[in-house]
Motif scaffolding. Structure first.
Motif, PDB file in Angstrom:
ATOM      1  N   TYR A  68       0.789  -1.218   0.000  1.00 33.49           N
ATOM      2  CA  TYR A  68       0.000   0.000   0.000  1.00 33.49           C
ATOM      3  C   TYR A  68       0.834   1.288   0.000  1.00 33.49           C
ATOM      4  O   TYR A  68       0.281   2.363  -0.187  1.00 33.49           O
ATOM      5  CB  TYR A  68      -0.953   0.009   1.198  1.00 33.49           C
ATOM      6  CG  TYR A  68      -2.111  -0.938   1.053  1.00 33.49           C
ATOM      7  CD1 TYR A  68      -3.210  -0.606   0.269  1.00 33.49           C
ATOM      8  CD2 TYR A  68      -2.101  -2.172   1.690  1.00 33.49           C
ATOM      9  CE1 TYR A  68      -4.282  -1.474   0.127  1.00 33.49           C
ATOM     10  CE2 TYR A  68      -3.170  -3.053   1.561  1.00 33.49           C
ATOM     11  CZ  TYR A  68      -4.257  -2.700   0.773  1.00 33.49           C
ATOM     12  OH  TYR A  68      -5.307  -3.577   0.635  1.00 33.49           O
ATOM     13  N   HIS A  69       2.136   1.200   0.245  1.00 38.44           N
ATOM     14  CA  HIS A  69       2.987   2.392   0.295  1.00 38.44           C
ATOM     15  C   HIS A  69       2.416   3.443   1.258  1.00 38.44           C
ATOM     16  O   HIS A  69       2.238   4.615   0.879  1.00 38.44           O
ATOM     17  CB  HIS A  69       3.131   3.050  -1.084  1.00 38.44           C
ATOM     18  CG  HIS A  69       3.638   2.169  -2.178  1.00 38.44           C
ATOM     19  ND1 HIS A  69       4.107   2.680  -3.375  1.00 38.44           N
ATOM     20  CD2 HIS A  69       3.761   0.820  -2.290  1.00 38.44           C
ATOM     21  CE1 HIS A  69       4.484   1.694  -4.173  1.00 38.44           C
ATOM     22  NE2 HIS A  69       4.279   0.546  -3.525  1.00 38.44           N
ATOM     23  N   PRO A  70       2.100   3.092   2.496  1.00 44.91           N
ATOM     24  CA  PRO A  70       1.432   4.071   3.371  1.00 44.91           C
ATOM     25  C   PRO A  70       2.278   5.302   3.652  1.00 44.91           C
ATOM     26  O   PRO A  70       3.507   5.229   3.775  1.00 44.91           O
ATOM     27  CB  PRO A  70       1.163   3.277   4.658  1.00 44.91           C
ATOM     28  CG  PRO A  70       2.134   2.140   4.622  1.00 44.91           C
ATOM     29  CD  PRO A  70       2.331   1.811   3.185  1.00 44.91           C
ATOM     30  N   LYS A  71       1.584   6.437   3.767  1.00 46.07           N
ATOM     31  CA  LYS A  71       2.200   7.711   4.141  1.00 46.07           C
ATOM     32  C   LYS A  71       1.326   8.382   5.196  1.00 46.07           C
ATOM     33  O   LYS A  71       0.117   8.143   5.264  1.00 46.07           O
ATOM     34  CB  LYS A  71       2.341   8.644   2.932  1.00 46.07           C
ATOM     35  CG  LYS A  71       3.454   8.271   1.970  1.00 46.07           C
ATOM     36  CD  LYS A  71       3.677   9.382   0.952  1.00 46.07           C
ATOM     37  CE  LYS A  71       4.935   9.132   0.129  1.00 46.07           C
ATOM     38  NZ  LYS A  71       5.228  10.260  -0.786  1.00 46.07           N
ATOM     39  N   ALA A  72       1.946   9.210   6.013  1.00 41.70           N
ATOM     40  CA  ALA A  72       1.209   9.989   7.010  1.00 41.70           C
ATOM     41  C   ALA A  72       1.806  11.375   7.075  1.00 41.70           C
ATOM     42  O   ALA A  72       2.980  11.582   6.752  1.00 41.70           O
ATOM     43  CB  ALA A  72       1.251   9.308   8.378  1.00 41.70           C
ATOM     44  N   ARG A  73       1.008  12.326   7.531  1.00 41.80           N
ATOM     45  CA  ARG A  73       1.414  13.729   7.561  1.00 41.80           C
ATOM     46  C   ARG A  73       1.615  14.166   9.007  1.00 41.80           C
ATOM     47  O   ARG A  73       0.806  13.876   9.884  1.00 41.80           O
ATOM     48  CB  ARG A  73       0.358  14.600   6.884  1.00 41.80           C
ATOM     49  CG  ARG A  73       0.728  16.075   6.777  1.00 41.80           C
ATOM     50  CD  ARG A  73      -0.321  16.822   5.979  1.00 41.80           C
ATOM     51  NE  ARG A  73      -0.336  16.392   4.597  1.00 41.80           N
ATOM     52  CZ  ARG A  73       0.452  16.868   3.641  1.00 41.80           C
ATOM     53  NH1 ARG A  73       1.341  17.823   3.936  1.00 41.80           N
ATOM     54  NH2 ARG A  73       0.379  16.428   2.419  1.00 41.80           N
ATOM     55  N   LEU A  74       2.712  14.860   9.248  1.00 39.24           N
ATOM     56  CA  LEU A  74       2.999  15.432  10.556  1.00 39.24           C
ATOM     57  C   LEU A  74       3.589  16.818  10.341  1.00 39.24           C
ATOM     58  O   LEU A  74       4.588  16.970   9.636  1.00 39.24           O
ATOM     59  CB  LEU A  74       3.987  14.554  11.335  1.00 39.24           C
ATOM     60  CG  LEU A  74       4.387  15.050  12.725  1.00 39.24           C
ATOM     61  CD1 LEU A  74       3.189  15.053  13.657  1.00 39.24           C
ATOM     62  CD2 LEU A  74       5.505  14.184  13.300  1.00 39.24           C
ATOM     63  N   GLY A  75       2.968  17.839  10.938  1.00 42.10           N
ATOM     64  CA  GLY A  75       3.473  19.198  10.802  1.00 42.10           C
ATOM     65  C   GLY A  75       3.530  19.688   9.381  1.00 42.10           C
ATOM     66  O   GLY A  75       4.444  20.423   8.986  1.00 42.10           O
ATOM     67  N   GLY A  76       2.566  19.260   8.559  1.00 39.33           N
ATOM     68  CA  GLY A  76       2.517  19.695   7.176  1.00 39.33           C
ATOM     69  C   GLY A  76       3.407  18.918   6.233  1.00 39.33           C
ATOM     70  O   GLY A  76       3.414  19.171   5.033  1.00 39.33           O
ATOM     71  N   LEU A  77       4.191  17.944   6.759  1.00 35.32           N
ATOM     72  CA  LEU A  77       5.110  17.160   5.935  1.00 35.32           C
ATOM     73  C   LEU A  77       4.635  15.718   5.865  1.00 35.32           C
ATOM     74  O   LEU A  77       4.396  15.080   6.891  1.00 35.32           O
ATOM     75  CB  LEU A  77       6.524  17.215   6.518  1.00 35.32           C
ATOM     76  CG  LEU A  77       7.615  16.459   5.751  1.00 35.32           C
ATOM     77  CD1 LEU A  77       7.844  17.093   4.379  1.00 35.32           C
ATOM     78  CD2 LEU A  77       8.921  16.457   6.551  1.00 35.32           C
ATOM     79  N   SER A  78       4.491  15.199   4.660  1.00 38.85           N
ATOM     80  CA  SER A  78       4.070  13.819   4.449  1.00 38.85           C
ATOM     81  C   SER A  78       5.291  12.923   4.315  1.00 38.85           C
ATOM     82  O   SER A  78       6.227  13.249   3.571  1.00 38.85           O
ATOM     83  CB  SER A  78       3.201  13.714   3.196  1.00 38.85           C
ATOM     84  OG  SER A  78       2.771  12.392   2.994  1.00 38.85           O
ATOM     85  N   ARG A  79       5.280  11.810   5.068  1.00 39.51           N
ATOM     86  CA  ARG A  79       6.414  10.893   5.039  1.00 39.51           C
ATOM     87  C   ARG A  79       5.919   9.456   4.868  1.00 39.51           C
ATOM     88  O   ARG A  79       4.840   9.102   5.369  1.00 39.51           O
ATOM     89  CB  ARG A  79       7.188  10.956   6.369  1.00 39.51           C
ATOM     90  CG  ARG A  79       7.795  12.293   6.697  1.00 39.51           C
ATOM     91  CD  ARG A  79       8.938  12.634   5.785  1.00 39.51           C
ATOM     92  NE  ARG A  79      10.012  11.643   5.838  1.00 39.51           N
ATOM     93  CZ  ARG A  79      11.087  11.659   5.040  1.00 39.51           C
ATOM     94  NH1 ARG A  79      11.221  12.601   4.126  1.00 39.51           N
ATOM     95  NH2 ARG A  79      12.003  10.737   5.146  1.00 39.51           N
ATOM     96  N   PRO A  80       6.689   8.600   4.176  1.00 41.22           N
ATOM     97  CA  PRO A  80       6.369   7.175   4.208  1.00 41.22           C
ATOM     98  C   PRO A  80       6.350   6.690   5.647  1.00 41.22           C
ATOM     99  O   PRO A  80       7.120   7.166   6.485  1.00 41.22           O
ATOM    100  CB  PRO A  80       7.519   6.543   3.418  1.00 41.22           C
ATOM    101  CG  PRO A  80       8.059   7.646   2.565  1.00 41.22           C
ATOM    102  CD  PRO A  80       7.898   8.896   3.367  1.00 41.22           C
ATOM    103  N   CYS A  81       5.476   5.727   5.937  1.00 40.27           N
ATOM    104  CA  CYS A  81       5.350   5.278   7.317  1.00 40.27           C
ATOM    105  C   CYS A  81       4.998   3.801   7.396  1.00 40.27           C
ATOM    106  O   CYS A  81       4.439   3.216   6.464  1.00 40.27           O
ATOM    107  CB  CYS A  81       4.307   6.100   8.069  1.00 40.27           C
ATOM    108  SG  CYS A  81       2.606   5.838   7.500  1.00 40.27           S
ATOM    109  N   PHE A  82       5.349   3.205   8.530  1.00 41.55           N
ATOM    110  CA  PHE A  82       4.826   1.911   8.927  1.00 41.55           C
ATOM    111  C   PHE A  82       3.452   2.146   9.553  1.00 41.55           C
ATOM    112  O   PHE A  82       3.242   3.138  10.247  1.00 41.55           O
ATOM    113  CB  PHE A  82       5.718   1.260   9.995  1.00 41.55           C
ATOM    114  CG  PHE A  82       7.118   0.952   9.574  1.00 41.55           C
ATOM    115  CD1 PHE A  82       7.484  -0.342   9.233  1.00 41.55           C
ATOM    116  CD2 PHE A  82       8.096   1.947   9.561  1.00 41.55           C
ATOM    117  CE1 PHE A  82       8.784  -0.641   8.873  1.00 41.55           C
ATOM    118  CE2 PHE A  82       9.401   1.656   9.208  1.00 41.55           C
ATOM    119  CZ  PHE A  82       9.750   0.354   8.859  1.00 41.55           C
TER     120      PHE A  82
END
Length: 228
Positions: free
Chosen positions: A152-166
């Motif tokens: 699924y290549h998950p990503k999440a956003r923190l502080g306006g920045l989107s990063r790949p995530c577990f």
């Protein structure tokens, strides 16, 4: 290694900042969705032209993780190649680089939807791997437990920045895409929300692994239809 340590079904695991998963007790390093050869595949099919550096960048990060963990086994959790033709068309230097990384350790290829057939690089090719107490497969199975997957290549956003995530909950972990140029699916997508329980966390990759509650879509209350 600035990783995030967690336990899944009794197995002590570490989500590494690179997007790799480390299982120290088994000396196993797992990576998912490298999509090696994506720039070549897009060019071959007349798509967007991308700088042809993604294979070398991805292999350099994998080499660094192997040097840091010294695994007895490396598990590629599907979509290692962007398609089987991209595998065959890897430049000679990159193909030799991958072969050197494989030397001296067990190397396991889990089949993905992009690379369903055996590779020409040797190693072991499997539909899925059961290594108690965990099961490794490319695509998460609804209702499964003690499962490690990718896809699924998950990503999440923190502080306006989107990063790949577990994405991690009590039943499963979904790995981020490890490869360069892979894109991603936001964690608040319905497909990921349906797989992960309400207490799931997202572990963002980067200089250090950073855990946050898994971002989910905000449910808007229905407008009142009662008479005023």
């Amino acid at each position: 290694m600035n990783g995030f340590d967690f336990t899944l079904n009794g197995a002590d695991l570490a989500a590494l900042p690179s997007g790799a998963l480390w299982w120290a007790a088994e000396r196993l390093l797992a990576v998912s969705d490298l999509h090696l050869g994506k720039s070549e595949r897009l060019a071959r099919r007349g798509g967007t032209m991308l700088p042809p550096y993604e294979v070398r960048d991805t292999l350099a990060r994998l080499e660094a993780d192997i040097a840091a963990t010294r695994p007895a086994a490396v598990l590629c959790l599907g979509d290692t190649f962007d398609d089987l033709t991209a595998m065959e068309n890897l430049p000679e230097q990159e193909a030799l680089w991958l072969t050197r990384l494989m030397a001296g350790r067990r190397w396991i290829w889990i089949e993905g939807n992009h690379d369903p057939g055996p590779t020409s690089f040797g190693g072991t090719h499997l539909a899925e791997l059961r290594l108690p107490p965990l099961t490794f497969r490319h695509i998460a199975a609804p209702g499964a437990a003690a499962e490690v997957s990718g896809h699924y290549h998950p990503k999440a956003r923190l502080g306006g920045l989107s990063r790949p995530c577990f994405l991690i909950d009590a039943a499963r972990v979904i790995l981020p895409a490890y490869g360069t140029y892979t894109g991603g699916l936001r964690s608040d997508d319905a497909a990921l929300c349906a797989l992960m329980d309400d207490r799931a966390i997202a572990v963002l990759t980067g200089k250090a692994a950073h855990a946050i509650p898994m971002p989910r879509a905000q449910i808007r209350p229905r407008a009142s239809t009662s008479p005023r």
